[in-house]
Design a protein around this motif. Structure first.
Motif, PDB file in Angstrom:
ATOM      1  N   CYS A 193       0.829  -1.213   0.000  1.00  0.00           N
ATOM      2  CA  CYS A 193       0.000   0.000   0.000  1.00  0.00           C
ATOM      3  C   CYS A 193       0.859   1.258   0.000  1.00  0.00           C
ATOM      4  CB  CYS A 193      -0.912   0.000   1.219  1.00  0.00           C
ATOM      5  SG  CYS A 193      -2.016  -1.407   1.265  1.00  0.00           S
ATOM      6  N   LYS A 194       1.939   1.234   0.737  1.00  0.00           N
ATOM      7  CA  LYS A 194       2.786   2.422   0.795  1.00  0.00           C
ATOM      8  C   LYS A 194       3.686   2.542  -0.426  1.00  0.00           C
ATOM      9  CE  LYS A 194       2.466   3.122   5.735  1.00  0.00           C
ATOM     10  NZ  LYS A 194       3.108   3.163   7.055  1.00  0.00           N
ATOM     11  N   VAL A 195       3.960   1.415  -1.078  1.00  0.00           N
ATOM     12  CA  VAL A 195       4.646   1.493  -2.372  1.00  0.00           C
ATOM     13  C   VAL A 195       3.723   2.157  -3.393  1.00  0.00           C
ATOM     14  CG1 VAL A 195       5.568   0.149  -4.284  1.00  0.00           C
ATOM     15  CG2 VAL A 195       6.154  -0.464  -1.939  1.00  0.00           C
ATOM     16  N   ILE A 196       2.454   1.758  -3.377  1.00  0.00           N
ATOM     17  CA  ILE A 196       1.468   2.404  -4.249  1.00  0.00           C
ATOM     18  C   ILE A 196       1.324   3.875  -3.881  1.00  0.00           C
ATOM     19  CG2 ILE A 196      -0.975   2.436  -4.896  1.00  0.00           C
ATOM     20  CD1 ILE A 196      -0.991  -0.595  -4.485  1.00  0.00           C
ATOM     21  N   ALA A 197       1.373   4.163  -2.556  1.00  0.00           N
ATOM     22  CA  ALA A 197       1.247   5.550  -2.099  1.00  0.00           C
ATOM     23  C   ALA A 197       2.383   6.409  -2.635  1.00  0.00           C
ATOM     24  CB  ALA A 197       1.219   5.600  -0.574  1.00  0.00           C
ATOM     25  N   TYR A 198       3.550   5.799  -2.842  1.00  0.00           N
ATOM     26  CA  TYR A 198       4.670   6.537  -3.425  1.00  0.00           C
ATOM     27  C   TYR A 198       4.298   7.087  -4.804  1.00  0.00           C
ATOM     28  CZ  TYR A 198       8.914   7.110  -6.215  1.00  0.00           C
ATOM     29  OH  TYR A 198       9.868   7.591  -7.068  1.00  0.00           O
ATOM     30  N   PHE A 199       3.674   6.249  -5.607  1.00  0.00           N
ATOM     31  CA  PHE A 199       3.265   6.695  -6.936  1.00  0.00           C
ATOM     32  C   PHE A 199       2.097   7.679  -6.864  1.00  0.00           C
ATOM     33  CE2 PHE A 199       5.371   2.616  -7.649  1.00  0.00           C
ATOM     34  CZ  PHE A 199       6.252   2.954  -8.658  1.00  0.00           C
ATOM     35  N   ILE A 200       1.260   7.512  -5.839  1.00  0.00           N
ATOM     36  CA  ILE A 200       0.176   8.476  -5.648  1.00  0.00           C
ATOM     37  C   ILE A 200       0.748   9.851  -5.325  1.00  0.00           C
ATOM     38  CG2 ILE A 200      -1.759   9.097  -4.143  1.00  0.00           C
ATOM     39  CD1 ILE A 200      -2.384   6.144  -3.859  1.00  0.00           C
ATOM     40  N   VAL A 201       1.710   9.892  -4.400  1.00  0.00           N
ATOM     41  CA  VAL A 201       2.333  11.170  -4.040  1.00  0.00           C
ATOM     42  C   VAL A 201       3.059  11.780  -5.232  1.00  0.00           C
ATOM     43  CG1 VAL A 201       4.146  12.210  -2.607  1.00  0.00           C
ATOM     44  CG2 VAL A 201       2.549  10.572  -1.601  1.00  0.00           C
ATOM     45  N   ARG A 202       3.602  10.940  -6.069  1.00  0.00           N
ATOM     46  CA  ARG A 202       4.406  11.420  -7.194  1.00  0.00           C
ATOM     47  C   ARG A 202       3.561  11.866  -8.386  1.00  0.00           C
ATOM     48  NH1 ARG A 202       9.811  10.928  -8.095  1.00  0.00           N
ATOM     49  NH2 ARG A 202      10.531  11.049 -10.249  1.00  0.00           N
ATOM     50  N   HIS A 203       2.384  11.257  -8.580  1.00  0.00           N
ATOM     51  CA  HIS A 203       1.643  11.488  -9.816  1.00  0.00           C
ATOM     52  C   HIS A 203       0.198  11.952  -9.627  1.00  0.00           C
ATOM     53  CE1 HIS A 203       4.941   9.709 -12.071  1.00  0.00           C
ATOM     54  NE2 HIS A 203       4.896   8.631 -11.280  1.00  0.00           N
ATOM     55  N   VAL A 204      -0.343  11.892  -8.418  1.00  0.00           N
ATOM     56  CA  VAL A 204      -1.759  12.217  -8.211  1.00  0.00           C
ATOM     57  C   VAL A 204      -1.875  13.432  -7.301  1.00  0.00           C
ATOM     58  CG1 VAL A 204      -3.996  11.345  -7.415  1.00  0.00           C
ATOM     59  CG2 VAL A 204      -2.335   9.772  -8.434  1.00  0.00           C
ATOM     60  N   LYS A 205      -2.857  14.271  -7.573  1.00  0.00           N
ATOM     61  CA  LYS A 205      -3.082  15.450  -6.747  1.00  0.00           C
ATOM     62  C   LYS A 205      -3.465  15.043  -5.329  1.00  0.00           C
ATOM     63  CE  LYS A 205      -4.399  18.607 -10.465  1.00  0.00           C
ATOM     64  NZ  LYS A 205      -5.439  19.516 -11.011  1.00  0.00           N
ATOM     65  N   ARG A 206      -3.174  15.918  -4.407  1.00  0.00           N
ATOM     66  CA  ARG A 206      -3.327  15.586  -2.998  1.00  0.00           C
ATOM     67  C   ARG A 206      -4.798  15.460  -2.578  1.00  0.00           C
ATOM     68  NH1 ARG A 206       1.248  14.469  -4.029  1.00  0.00           N
ATOM     69  NH2 ARG A 206       3.068  15.685  -3.395  1.00  0.00           N
ATOM     70  N   ARG A 207      -5.615  16.426  -2.936  1.00  0.00           N
ATOM     71  CA  ARG A 207      -6.990  16.447  -2.426  1.00  0.00           C
ATOM     72  C   ARG A 207      -7.823  15.241  -2.877  1.00  0.00           C
ATOM     73  NH1 ARG A 207      -9.813  22.164  -2.551  1.00  0.00           N
ATOM     74  NH2 ARG A 207      -9.707  21.824  -4.791  1.00  0.00           N
ATOM     75  N   PRO A 208      -7.853  14.883  -4.162  1.00  0.00           N
ATOM     76  CA  PRO A 208      -8.644  13.710  -4.549  1.00  0.00           C
ATOM     77  C   PRO A 208      -8.108  12.399  -3.966  1.00  0.00           C
ATOM     78  CG  PRO A 208      -7.416  14.586  -6.429  1.00  0.00           C
ATOM     79  CD  PRO A 208      -7.323  15.593  -5.333  1.00  0.00           C
ATOM     80  N   SER A 209      -6.794  12.273  -3.836  1.00  0.00           N
ATOM     81  CA  SER A 209      -6.233  11.037  -3.274  1.00  0.00           C
ATOM     82  C   SER A 209      -6.593  10.901  -1.798  1.00  0.00           C
ATOM     83  CB  SER A 209      -4.713  11.009  -3.461  1.00  0.00           C
ATOM     84  OG  SER A 209      -4.101  12.129  -2.849  1.00  0.00           O
ATOM     85  N   VAL A 210      -6.536  12.004  -1.040  1.00  0.00           N
ATOM     86  CA  VAL A 210      -6.914  11.972   0.374  1.00  0.00           C
ATOM     87  C   VAL A 210      -8.396  11.634   0.515  1.00  0.00           C
ATOM     88  CG1 VAL A 210      -7.272  13.406   2.419  1.00  0.00           C
ATOM     89  CG2 VAL A 210      -5.086  13.492   1.208  1.00  0.00           C
ATOM     90  N   ALA A 211      -9.236  12.247  -0.315  1.00  0.00           N
ATOM     91  CA  ALA A 211     -10.681  12.020  -0.236  1.00  0.00           C
ATOM     92  C   ALA A 211     -11.027  10.551  -0.491  1.00  0.00           C
ATOM     93  CB  ALA A 211     -11.399  12.918  -1.238  1.00  0.00           C
ATOM     94  N   PHE A 212     -10.425   9.963  -1.520  1.00  0.00           N
ATOM     95  CA  PHE A 212     -10.736   8.569  -1.859  1.00  0.00           C
ATOM     96  C   PHE A 212     -10.289   7.615  -0.765  1.00  0.00           C
ATOM     97  CE2 PHE A 212      -9.235   4.544  -3.678  1.00  0.00           C
ATOM     98  CZ  PHE A 212     -10.436   4.050  -4.169  1.00  0.00           C
ATOM     99  N   LEU A 213      -9.056   7.768  -0.307  1.00  0.00           N
ATOM    100  CA  LEU A 213      -8.513   6.844   0.685  1.00  0.00           C
ATOM    101  C   LEU A 213      -9.240   6.951   2.023  1.00  0.00           C
ATOM    102  CD1 LEU A 213      -4.707   7.284  -0.098  1.00  0.00           C
ATOM    103  CD2 LEU A 213      -6.099   5.259  -0.557  1.00  0.00           C
ATOM    104  N   GLN A 214      -9.593   8.162   2.415  1.00  0.00           N
ATOM    105  CA  GLN A 214     -10.281   8.325   3.699  1.00  0.00           C
ATOM    106  C   GLN A 214     -11.701   7.790   3.623  1.00  0.00           C
ATOM    107  OE1 GLN A 214      -8.900  11.556   5.938  1.00  0.00           O
ATOM    108  NE2 GLN A 214     -10.834  11.984   6.955  1.00  0.00           N
ATOM    109  N   PHE A 215     -12.329   7.900   2.458  1.00  0.00           N
ATOM    110  CA  PHE A 215     -13.663   7.339   2.282  1.00  0.00           C
ATOM    111  C   PHE A 215     -13.613   5.807   2.375  1.00  0.00           C
ATOM    112  CE2 PHE A 215     -17.062   5.588  -0.366  1.00  0.00           C
ATOM    113  CZ  PHE A 215     -18.176   6.215   0.190  1.00  0.00           C
ATOM    114  N   VAL A 216     -12.591   5.194   1.786  1.00  0.00           N
ATOM    115  CA  VAL A 216     -12.430   3.737   1.871  1.00  0.00           C
ATOM    116  C   VAL A 216     -12.236   3.310   3.324  1.00  0.00           C
ATOM    117  CG1 VAL A 216     -10.948   1.793   1.251  1.00  0.00           C
ATOM    118  CG2 VAL A 216     -11.550   3.505  -0.471  1.00  0.00           C
TER     119      VAL A 216
END
Length: 555
Positions: A393-416
């Motif tokens: 999950c944190k390896v995937i999070a590395y790519f999220i931090v590198r390529h995905v905007k912060r607000r939508p990524s936080v919203a999706f993960l916190q909803f899950v």
């Protein structure tokens, strides 16, 4: 020349940065087990009232010599609905008639009972010793377990206050060294304390040192590395936290005695303090607070360590002032405290919104993490699985931090995270799907820790970064205290704790609407830069904020 250019000049991807990352990662790994070691140190084993017949100490010894342990328990202690001895009561007199198979079990309720006046007998098949067996914290005293957890968590709040007052005023390094020594020494003493009250007092102080370290270590490392390394280091720090959780399961499995487990976690901090003593102070903080002379010395040390002797010898105060004239002119030699942050609208809004998000996140996570026996029969395996699940999950999070905007990524993960907790209410605890859904929520939290680490640092200017990080740490620890107290509401409605833990993080997503996007933006140094970014975000939404900021400040 900006600070990033200056750092690149002395080396921002060299051996010094690698050393700092390794040291920070090891320290992060050691910090993560502190709160959750209570699952093992304060585990409540099966227990029942002490029965003298089992030791053949009574006048009835000759009668009991040929009787089984089960039979002796049956005549001495009332049986519960699960046909196991009740943990908190015993018969006033030995009930020999219960050995007669014709006696109805329903008649047991009419027999007189009394509390465990002579103490308890514990099952040592899982743990040879815990603080529960050490000080008999069961039955009427079982609430003392939650008291100890609350006291320990309250220590985190004190640590945050210490960090707010000292870190931005006196620097990152002194606090890290002192807190490592405090944790190592007091943790060692904690393993041999004679009383429960002293144990709680030491845990309180240790928690204060842990929080100070958590708030300061990541800042100390992130302020001296290249921006292109930033996502990888954030993800690595997240992985080290997961490694610490998995390591806790392994250590607890090996050390079934709580004294040994306590020593195994505390002693490495003494070793780390020796390495931290050599580490230079944060140059970014030194420059932000006007300590130019010392900043030059630390930059020279970094350059020497990175093999750039020519750069180190040519770097002087005059050169630094010439190259950094604009930056040194805008960053005054003072430290902004909480009062100034509250007065400034932009800083106040940022702090309050992040406070709400962090509070909701930790509240939901901490609620079920402190009670892992509900998610599997083998608590050592469950603890280990939590850490292992975090890795992908944190390896995937590395790519999220590198390529995905912060607000939508936080919203999706916190909803899950919130949804998995709510869904688990309807799944039987005995079913394997219950553990699977729990691990899904745990995985989303793992990715969120990495994303939030990047998001909060990008939203915090250097001059108040440690103060803001302390405020977020305050939110975390305050929410964890409420989570522990929320677990007691099971006595009134069994699903109420999980309903709260699942609903609150979803509702808190509204705070994201009031925070700016920080993806691919440079770190801020002053509140003025924060205000400029916020102003241009509102006036010129079609342009990238980083480009506007560079055009405006000339950095």
């Amino acid at each position: 020349m900006g600070f990033g250019d200056l750092l690149q000049h002395v080396g921002d991807t060299g051996k010094f940065q690698i050393f700092m990352i390794i040291l920070g990662s090891f320290l992060n790994m050691q910090l993560s087990p502190h709160d959750f070691m209570d699952n093992f140190v304060a585990a409540i084993p099966a227990h029942h009232c002490y029965v003298s017949l089992l030791d053949n100490l009574s006048s009835e010894a000759n009668i009991t010599m040929n009787m089984t342990t089960e039979a002796l328990l049956k005549v001495s202690i009332p049986m519960g609905p699960d046909q196991k001895p009740e943990p908190c009561h015993r018969f006033r007199q030995t009930q020999w008639q219960l050995l007669d198979p014709d006696v109805s079990p329903s008649n047991n309720t009419e027999l007189q009972t009394e509390p465990c006046l002579d103490g308890w007998t514990y099952d040592h098949s899982v743990f040879t010793s815990t603080i529960i067996t050490e000080w008999d914290l069961v039955c009427d005293y079982q609430s003392f377990k939650y008291l100890e957890q609350a006291i320990s968590l309250a220590g985190h709040l004190v640590g945050i206050a210490i960090n707010v007052m000292l870190s931005d005023r006196f620097g990152r390094k002194p606090l890290v060294v002192c807190c490592c020594l405090i944790y190592g020494l007091l943790g060692t003493c904690c393993a041999v304390v004679p009383t429960f009250a002293l144990f709680c007092a030491l845990r309180f102080i240790m928690s204060a040192s842990v929080t100070t370290l958590q708030c300061t270590v990541s800042i100390l490392v992130l302020e001296v590395i290249s921006l292109k390394w930033y996502p990888a280091v954030v993800a690595l720090f997240g992985l080290t936290l997961s490694t610490g959780h998995a390591l806790l399961g392994g250590l607890a499995y090996v050390f079934r005695d709580w004294h040994k487990l306590q020593l195994g976690i505390a002693l490495p901090f003494l070793l780390v303090s020796l390495f931290i003593w050599w580490v230079p102070e944060s140059v970014r903080w030194l420059m932000a607070t006007g300590r130019t002379k010392r900043a030059v010395k630390e930059l020279q040390r970094i350059a020497y360590f990175n093999g750039k002797k020519d750069v180190a010898q040519s770097l002087t105060i005059e050169v630094l002032r010439c190259e950094m004239k604009e930056e040194l002119g805008t960053v005054k030699a003072h430290v902004i405290g909480i009062k100034e942050i509250i007065v400034n609208p932009t800083a106040r809004r940022t702090m309050l919104c992040l406070f709400g998000l962090v509070f909701s996140l930790v509240f939901s996570f901490f609620g079920f993490m402190m009670d892992i026996e509900h998610f599997g029969k083998d608590m050592f395996l469950v603890q280990f699985l939590q850490g292992i699940t975090d890795f992908p999950c944190k390896v995937i999070a590395y790519f999220i931090v590198r390529h995905v905007k912060r607000r939508p990524s936080v919203a999706f993960l916190q909803f899950v995270l919130g949804s998995s907790i709510l869904v688990n209410i309807f799944v039987p605890k005995e079913h394997n799907m219950h553990l699977f859904i729990f691990l899904v929520g745990r995985a989303s939290f793992a990715a969120l820790t990495v994303t939030y680490m990047a998001f909060t640092n990008e939203l915090s200017p250097t001059i108040i970064r440690s103060t803001l990080q302390s405020s977020f740490g305050f939110a975390q620890k305050l929410s964890s205290i409420f989570s522990v107290l929320t677990l007691k509401t099971r006595d009134y409605f069994v699903h109420l704790p999980m309903i709260l833990c699942g609903t609150i993080p979803i509702v808190a997503l509204v705070f994201l609407c009031y925070l700016p996007e920080t993806f691919s933006h440079p770190l801020l140094d002053t509140i003025q830069e924060m205000e400029q970014r916020d102003k241009f975000r509102n006036k010129r939404p079609g342009e990238k904020q980083s480009k506007i900021l560079l055009e405006t400040t000339g950095c």
